[in-house]
Design a protein around this motif. Structure first.
Motif, PDB file in Angstrom:
ATOM      1  N   ASP A  37       6.015   8.911   7.366  1.00 55.54           N
ATOM      2  CA  ASP A  37       7.452   8.783   7.596  1.00 55.54           C
ATOM      3  C   ASP A  37       7.812   7.335   7.855  1.00 55.54           C
ATOM      4  O   ASP A  37       8.752   7.023   8.529  1.00 55.54           O
ATOM      5  CB  ASP A  37       7.947   9.695   8.726  1.00 55.54           C
ATOM      6  N   CYS A  38       7.010   6.428   7.269  1.00 50.91           N
ATOM      7  CA  CYS A  38       7.350   5.014   7.440  1.00 50.91           C
ATOM      8  C   CYS A  38       8.570   4.665   6.599  1.00 50.91           C
ATOM      9  O   CYS A  38       9.155   3.604   6.766  1.00 50.91           O
ATOM     10  CB  CYS A  38       6.172   4.121   7.065  1.00 50.91           C
ATOM     11  N   GLY A  39       8.932   5.561   5.673  1.00 55.57           N
ATOM     12  CA  GLY A  39      10.094   5.302   4.827  1.00 55.57           C
ATOM     13  C   GLY A  39       9.894   4.080   3.957  1.00 55.57           C
ATOM     14  O   GLY A  39      10.848   3.440   3.535  1.00 55.57           O
ATOM     15  N   ALA A  40       8.653   3.751   3.696  1.00 49.89           N
ATOM     16  CA  ALA A  40       8.296   2.607   2.864  1.00 49.89           C
ATOM     17  C   ALA A  40       8.792   1.306   3.462  1.00 49.89           C
ATOM     18  O   ALA A  40       8.833   0.274   2.813  1.00 49.89           O
ATOM     19  CB  ALA A  40       8.831   2.772   1.444  1.00 49.89           C
ATOM     20  N   ASP A  41       9.176   1.382   4.729  1.00 47.96           N
ATOM     21  CA  ASP A  41       9.766   0.207   5.351  1.00 47.96           C
ATOM     22  C   ASP A  41       8.826  -0.373   6.394  1.00 47.96           C
ATOM     23  O   ASP A  41       9.250  -0.965   7.366  1.00 47.96           O
ATOM     24  CB  ASP A  41      11.118   0.603   5.993  1.00 47.96           C
ATOM     25  N   CYS A  42       7.539  -0.180   6.217  1.00 45.60           N
ATOM     26  CA  CYS A  42       6.606  -0.722   7.203  1.00 45.60           C
ATOM     27  C   CYS A  42       5.980  -2.007   6.657  1.00 45.60           C
ATOM     28  O   CYS A  42       6.201  -2.397   5.515  1.00 45.60           O
ATOM     29  CB  CYS A  42       5.538   0.305   7.551  1.00 45.60           C
ATOM     30  N   GLU A  43       5.160  -2.631   7.476  1.00 46.68           N
ATOM     31  CA  GLU A  43       4.593  -3.933   7.092  1.00 46.68           C
ATOM     32  C   GLU A  43       3.342  -3.774   6.207  1.00 46.68           C
ATOM     33  O   GLU A  43       2.755  -4.751   5.779  1.00 46.68           O
ATOM     34  CB  GLU A  43       4.211  -4.697   8.365  1.00 46.68           C
ATOM     35  N   PHE A  44       2.911  -2.525   5.955  1.00 47.55           N
ATOM     36  CA  PHE A  44       1.647  -2.301   5.257  1.00 47.55           C
ATOM     37  C   PHE A  44       1.843  -1.911   3.794  1.00 47.55           C
ATOM     38  O   PHE A  44       2.912  -1.468   3.398  1.00 47.55           O
ATOM     39  CB  PHE A  44       0.846  -1.199   5.967  1.00 47.55           C
ATOM     40  N   TYR A  45       0.786  -2.076   3.045  1.00 44.96           N
ATOM     41  CA  TYR A  45       0.745  -1.559   1.682  1.00 44.96           C
ATOM     42  C   TYR A  45      -0.297  -0.455   1.632  1.00 44.96           C
ATOM     43  O   TYR A  45      -1.421  -0.656   2.115  1.00 44.96           O
ATOM     44  CB  TYR A  45       0.367  -2.668   0.692  1.00 44.96           C
ATOM     45  N   ASP A  69      -2.719   6.932   7.339  1.00 41.87           N
ATOM     46  CA  ASP A  69      -1.917   7.631   6.316  1.00 41.87           C
ATOM     47  C   ASP A  69      -1.511   6.687   5.174  1.00 41.87           C
ATOM     48  O   ASP A  69      -0.760   7.065   4.287  1.00 41.87           O
ATOM     49  CB  ASP A  69      -0.707   8.336   6.936  1.00 41.87           C
ATOM     50  N   HIS A  70      -2.028   5.452   5.228  1.00 39.54           N
ATOM     51  CA  HIS A  70      -1.800   4.510   4.124  1.00 39.54           C
ATOM     52  C   HIS A  70      -3.103   4.192   3.391  1.00 39.54           C
ATOM     53  O   HIS A  70      -3.158   3.279   2.582  1.00 39.54           O
ATOM     54  CB  HIS A  70      -1.195   3.205   4.648  1.00 39.54           C
ATOM     55  N   LEU A  71      -4.132   4.941   3.720  1.00 40.95           N
ATOM     56  CA  LEU A  71      -5.461   4.648   3.184  1.00 40.95           C
ATOM     57  C   LEU A  71      -5.934   5.800   2.295  1.00 40.95           C
ATOM     58  O   LEU A  71      -5.934   6.950   2.720  1.00 40.95           O
ATOM     59  CB  LEU A  71      -6.421   4.475   4.370  1.00 40.95           C
ATOM     60  N   GLY A 117       6.069   6.506  -0.484  1.00 40.19           N
ATOM     61  CA  GLY A 117       7.374   5.913  -0.727  1.00 40.19           C
ATOM     62  C   GLY A 117       7.300   4.428  -1.057  1.00 40.19           C
ATOM     63  O   GLY A 117       8.284   3.813  -1.443  1.00 40.19           O
ATOM     64  N   HIS A 118       6.114   3.842  -0.917  1.00 44.39           N
ATOM     65  CA  HIS A 118       5.980   2.410  -1.224  1.00 44.39           C
ATOM     66  C   HIS A 118       5.973   2.210  -2.739  1.00 44.39           C
ATOM     67  O   HIS A 118       5.489   3.056  -3.486  1.00 44.39           O
ATOM     68  CB  HIS A 118       4.678   1.862  -0.641  1.00 44.39           C
ATOM     69  N   ASP A 119       6.483   1.076  -3.188  1.00 42.11           N
ATOM     70  CA  ASP A 119       6.475   0.831  -4.630  1.00 42.11           C
ATOM     71  C   ASP A 119       5.284  -0.018  -5.065  1.00 42.11           C
ATOM     72  O   ASP A 119       5.060  -0.220  -6.246  1.00 42.11           O
ATOM     73  CB  ASP A 119       7.797   0.191  -5.091  1.00 42.11           C
TER      74      ASP A 119
END
Ligand SMILES: [Zn+2]
Ligand SMILES: [Zn+2]
Length: 610
Positions: free
Chosen positions: A34-42, A168-170, A200-202
């Motif tokens: 639920d970072c909404g693709a607005d977090c500092e990570f890829y 959850d980004h890995l 949600g990240h591009d």
């Protein structure tokens, strides 16, 4: 960062990709963060190396084949069926032993190889058997169950060296190492799409490791549009131009098929057995005449290469470009193998364009990093093993994107001048302190990290490489080899297991049982061992000394026993046999007693059989 602009471009591109490839919806697209693709990570996708994915054997009904304990059976590198093996080999083996001739043993062994490795034979379209099931993780690490996490950690120990990247980004992409290279590349595209949708990240990071590097090659060549979905590529010892092991094996340059080497030194130099065990095997191997043993080995290797390895486009992708054409001519010229040839030829182009495609990534602003290991002699299976620098499994020309190396154990000539093929900054010194590497000749002189004396298959035990990789996936602080004194361009290889074990043993010692002198010696040795373990930049010598010193103290206080040095009896015996009888088996030696014994047994057996 112009995120909104790049995001818009990426969205347009990705829509076009999705439209062009309607079939690419194999993985679930449910949101996982639920970072909404607005977090500092890829989000980061690991593309692991050879055999670092679980692949299981299925039966005719598509159910898992289970062992006696109810566990699934791995198909990598082979499906070993002991009872069936014994049944097939025992008869010819006994007959050959007593007759001292090849009584069907070489054929039986070749059949045995096919029985075990045949599960990985692909068909004429290079499609793997449906009896191999690839375990997949179409969700982030955070949603893996305990067993899956343990499996991933066994290859890449996230549990030991935590990364700041949220779990959850890995992601961990899996594939069949013996599988279809073209299909796996397409699956990788689908996986990238899935990760983008779930997070949600591009943009994502990819981490191609070893054989995983071959899929980065094909991804960029076949699907260049995916370059726009990447933030960073972090190569770890990538097989970008294959491995000379495969090049040698596919071109009939196998060292152990040379009898003199097989009977004297091959096993010891292979690096998997201790010297004593290696020499015992040499001595035992003489129970068969050398012609029989060599015929068996030749038949086994031929069957493995012909029936298994050269049907797999995954294996072909590990053939160096310089070896591809001759090997393809030999193994892929028949009409039945035309499809395999077409697929491998396509990959051959990807291999030739590897540097150019990486350059395109850089031109698009993708950050590209590389980790290369050197100064570990190549495993001595292929004839070219000692002609170039390597990391035991892959030659450094492949993993370094073309950097220049002195051979293992040698240094660059005194008057050697940095080539500067790819570095234009006159301030930069890209020659390693040990004067073995000229990194300026590699494609990425400023973003490639080198580890001296590091063995490829033990990379997960090098704490510095892991910390570096996890730092690279978590943030953008490291831009190049000059960004952090903690991570210089040139560093030492290490295997943390021994030092960790002795530190644990030392800490378990009851200090009250020691004299005050012993106790202070021990705590000083532990402190130094912990210091070098924590340090990213201690020298190989400091590391070695800390290990030796702590071990010595542990021996002194009676926690460890001094290691017994093997007597060298078998080495002497094996060398004596080799010096006196060459590669001959015992029955070929002019020893009356041996002859009499064998002759007696022979008469007895032929009497029984006849
Ligand atoms: Zn996020
Ligand atoms: Zn430079």
């Amino acid at each position: 960062m112009k995120r909104s602009f790049t995001k818009a471009i990426s969205v347009i591109l990705c829509i076009s990709i999705v439209c062009c490839a309607g079939s690419m919806a194999a993985f679930a697209a449910e949101k996982k963060t639920d970072c909404g693709a607005d977090c500092e990570f890829y989000p980061t996708i690991i593309i692991p190396g050879l055999g670092q994915s679980n692949t299981w054997v299925l039966d005719d009904n598509g159910d898992f084949v289970l062992d006696d304990e109810g566990n699934k059976i791995s198909s990598f590198p082979a499906y070993i069926q002991i009872p069936e093996l014994i049944k097939r080999v025992i008869g010819p083996a006994l007959l050959s032993l007593v007759t001292q001739r090849d009584m069907g043993l070489s054929t039986a062994l070749a059949d045995a190889i096919e029985l075990c490795f045949g599960i990985n034979t692909c068909d004429n379209e290079a499609k793997p058997s449906e009896k191999v099931f690839v375990e997949k993780y179409p969700y982030p690490f955070s949603e893996c169950n305990e067993e899956e996490m343990a499996e991933i950690n066994s290859h890449i120990p996230f549990d030991k060296y935590p990364t700041n990247l949220p779990e959850d980004h890995l992601y961990y992409f899996t594939y069949n190492s013996f599988g279809n290279h073209v299909d796996t590349t397409k699956e990788l595209c689908e996986y990238i799409d899935m990760v983008k949708e779930q997070t949600g990240h591009d943009k994502v990071n990819i981490v191609p490791i070893s054989q995983g590097g071959t899929f980065a090659n094909s991804l960029f060549e076949y699907y260049p549009e995916y370059m726009d979905c990447l933030h960073k590529v972090i190569y770890i010892v990538p097989a970008l131009d294959g491995s000379t092991i495969i090049g040698d094996v596919f071109n009939d340059r196998v060292t152990f098929l040379e009898a003199d080497y097989l009977y004297n030194g091959f096993l010891e130099e292979i690096g998997l057995l201790d010297a004593n065990t290696a020499r015992i095997i040499e001595v035992v191997a003489r129970i068969l005449p050398d012609e029989v043993l060599m015929a068996c080995l030749e038949a086994a290797v031929e069957r493995l290469v012909e029936s298994v390895m050269t049907t797999s486009t995954g294996m072909w992708a590990l053939c160096p470009s310089g070896d591809y054409l001759t090997a393809a001519e030999k193994y892929l010229s028949s009409p039945e193998r035309a499809s395999i040839k077409a697929q491998t030829y396509r990959y051959y182009q990807a291999q030739l364009n590897s540097d150019a495609n990486i350059q395109k990534l850089l031109d698009k602003g993708v950050q590209v990093f590389n980790v290369c290991e050197y100064n570990f002699a190549m495993i001595n299976v292929g004839e070219t093993w000692d002609t170039q620098n390597a990391d035991y499994i892959i030659h450094t020309d492949s993993t370094s994107m073309g950097a220049y190396f002195a051979n293992v154990g040698e240094t660059l000539p005194d008057d050697y001048v940095q080539k500067n093929t790819y570095c234009s900054n006159p301030e930069h010194n890209h020659i390693s302190p040990d004067r073995v590497v000229d990194a300026s000749a590699g494609l990425l002189p400023d973003t490639t990290f080198y580890f001296d004396g590091q063995r490829h298959d033990l990379t997960q035990h090098n704490s510095i490489i892991l910390k570096l990789a996890f730092k690279l996936i978590a943030d953008d602080e490291i831009k190049d080899v000059y960004s952090s004194p903690e991570f210089p361009q040139f560093n030492a290889g290490r295997d943390v297991r021994e030092i960790e074990t002795i530190i644990d043993q030392a800490k378990a010692v009851d200090a009250s049982s020691l004299s005050s002198e012993e106790a202070s010696k021990l705590s000083a040795a532990v402190a130094e061992a912990e210091r070098v373990l924590e340090s990213n930049t201690c020298t190989a010598e400091e590391w070695e000394n800390a290990c030796m010193n702590l071990t010595a103290v542990l021996i002194e206080i009676g926690v460890l026993e001094a290691e017994k040095v093997p007597s060298g009896f078998f080495e002497k015996l094996s060398l004596w046999l080799y010096d006196n009888y060459g590669t001959n088996g015992y029955s070929e030696m002019p020893l009356l007693t041996v002859k009499n014994v064998i002759g007696g047994v022979k008469n007895l057996v032929t009497g029984i059989i006849g």
